[in-house]
Design an enzyme around this catalytic site. Structure first.
Site, PDB file in Angstrom:
ATOM      1  N   GLY A   1      -8.905  -7.698   9.835  1.00  0.00           N
ATOM      2  CA  GLY A   1      -7.828  -6.904  10.401  1.00  0.00           C
ATOM      3  C   GLY A   1      -7.677  -7.043  11.900  1.00  0.00           C
ATOM      4  N   ARG A   2      -8.566  -6.391  12.646  1.00  0.00           N
ATOM      5  CA  ARG A   2      -8.413  -6.328  14.107  1.00  0.00           C
ATOM      6  C   ARG A   2      -8.461  -7.710  14.743  1.00  0.00           C
ATOM      7  NH1 ARG A   2      -6.105  -1.400  14.434  1.00  0.00           N
ATOM      8  NH2 ARG A   2      -6.751  -0.569  12.429  1.00  0.00           N
TER       9      ARG A   2
ATOM     10  N   TYR B   1      -6.609  10.541   3.628  1.00  0.00           N
ATOM     11  CA  TYR B   1      -5.284  10.877   3.108  1.00  0.00           C
ATOM     12  C   TYR B   1      -5.400  11.621   1.770  1.00  0.00           C
ATOM     13  CZ  TYR B   1      -3.261   8.172   6.910  1.00  0.00           C
ATOM     14  OH  TYR B   1      -2.895   7.730   8.151  1.00  0.00           O
TER      15      TYR B   1
ATOM     16  N   GLN C   1       0.856  -1.189   0.000  1.00  0.00           N
ATOM     17  CA  GLN C   1       0.000   0.000   0.000  1.00  0.00           C
ATOM     18  C   GLN C   1       0.892   1.239   0.000  1.00  0.00           C
ATOM     19  OE1 GLN C   1      -2.391   1.791   3.339  1.00  0.00           O
ATOM     20  NE2 GLN C   1      -4.088   0.892   2.198  1.00  0.00           N
TER      21      GLN C   1
END
Length: 335
Positions: free
Chosen positions: A316-317, A174, A101
């Site tokens: 993810g988590r 972002y 990424q």
């Protein structure tokens, strides 16, 4: 065999499973954003056993002025390539394909960290509750040209480091998200905030510049902050239109997340927070789609795939909290 642990093909790249380790900032990089031994060991632990088909490594800044936080990985110069080669080798050994990424923080950067002025699509402060963000300077064409080249060079370094592709980060507030969202993009030039074509022009120019210097088998993904869930922000329909333009430009994979709302969805609490968006994108764009967001149970992951809401599942988590999650998930789904 379960859907989650069955194979999946993106162009000529075969994934062992449909389980994705999404990008999660660990801030374990060495000085200068170089890959550390600690970081390699961390990824080794998370991907052991060949349960994970695809790893998207945590965001790496494409230029020093685009750095988001201390300890973040850098892919901004050639000195980073050797470290990334070591990391990719670890992940390939564990049976995963891996894409990097690549990111620029834009108005989310802080001069006390970067030492540079803050840049964005427009001179508008980032819409977050945290008050320590500075008012950015609206980017000139020269600034934009530099960013395009920075992303292209980052992709070149990723290819030289043996990554299977790159993911262009346009989510979570972002820089590219700041161009995509009409909340921050108030430009009136060809990158204007009043049309989907203007809001995605920078993305398209980056995609095209990367495709020019890489071979057709090198994957290009976009992580899109599809909806802001803030008044005046990006909508589901915007996202579908944007993804159609990305497909036309040569994108191979779409990774759907939140915009200025971050990686959560305030309107949906069930597992798979962005499933309404991924389903619409999957049906109308017909490019493989990753769904990440709040997925903690193997059954929810399996159901999302069965219902056609996504092609790949990012966990993810749950993986962060339990490195054995994939092994336990396979046992639960397949016995």
């Amino acid at each position: 065999m379960s859907l989650l642990f069955s194979s999946f093909k993106i162009k000529n790249i075969e994934l062992n499973t449909k389980l994705v380790m999404p990008p999660m900032a660990s801030e374990k990089a060495d000085e200068g954003g170089i890959v550390s031994r600690t970081l390699c060991d961390y990824y080794d632990e998370k991907t052991g056993g060949a349960y994970i088909g695809l790893v998207i490594t945590e965001h790496s800044y494409v230029s020093p002025e685009g750095k988001a936080s201390p300890g973040q990985l850098s892919i901004s110069d050639d000195s980073t390539i050797e470290g990334f080669k070591e990391l990719v080798s670890v992940l390939h050994k564990n049976g995963a394909k891996v894409i990097a990424q690549i990111s620029h923080a834009g108005a989310a950067a802080k001069p006390k960290i970067t030492g540079y002025d803050v840049l964005s699509s427009s001179s508008i402060k980032i819409p977050r509750k945290t008050s320590d963000y500075e008012l950015p300077r609206a980017m000139t064409q020269k600034d934009i040209d530099k960013v395009i080249n920075d992303f292209a060079q980052a992709a070149r370094r990723a290819k030289e480091a043996d990554f299977d592709g790159v993911e262009i980060h346009s989510a979570h507030g972002y820089l590219l998200n700041q161009f995509f969202s009409p909340i921050m993009n108030k430009r009136t030039d060809k990158y204007n905030g009043s049309s989907i074509e203007g809001r995605t022009r920078l993305h398209i120019e980056i995609i095209e510049s990367i495709r020019k210097i890489t071979d057709p088998d090198f994957l290009i993904a976009v992580r899109l902050g599809a909806c802001d869930y803030i008044s005046g922000g990006s909508s589901l329909e915007d996202s579908v239109k944007a993804c159609l333009l990305f497909k036309e430009a040569g994108v191979d994979l779409l990774d759907i997340s939140g915009g200025f709302c971050g990686y959560t969805n305030p309107e949906l609490e069930e597992e798979g927070w962005f499933s309404r968006i991924t389903q619409a994108v999957k049906e109308r764009v017909q490019v493989p789609v990753i769904l990440t967001g709040g997925i903690v149970s193997p059954e929810a992951a399996e159901n999302i795939l069965a219902e056609g809401k996504a092609d790949l599942i990012g966990v993810g988590r749950a993986l962060l909290n339990d490195s054995d999650w994939p092994k336990k998930a396979m046992k639960k789904l397949e016995g």
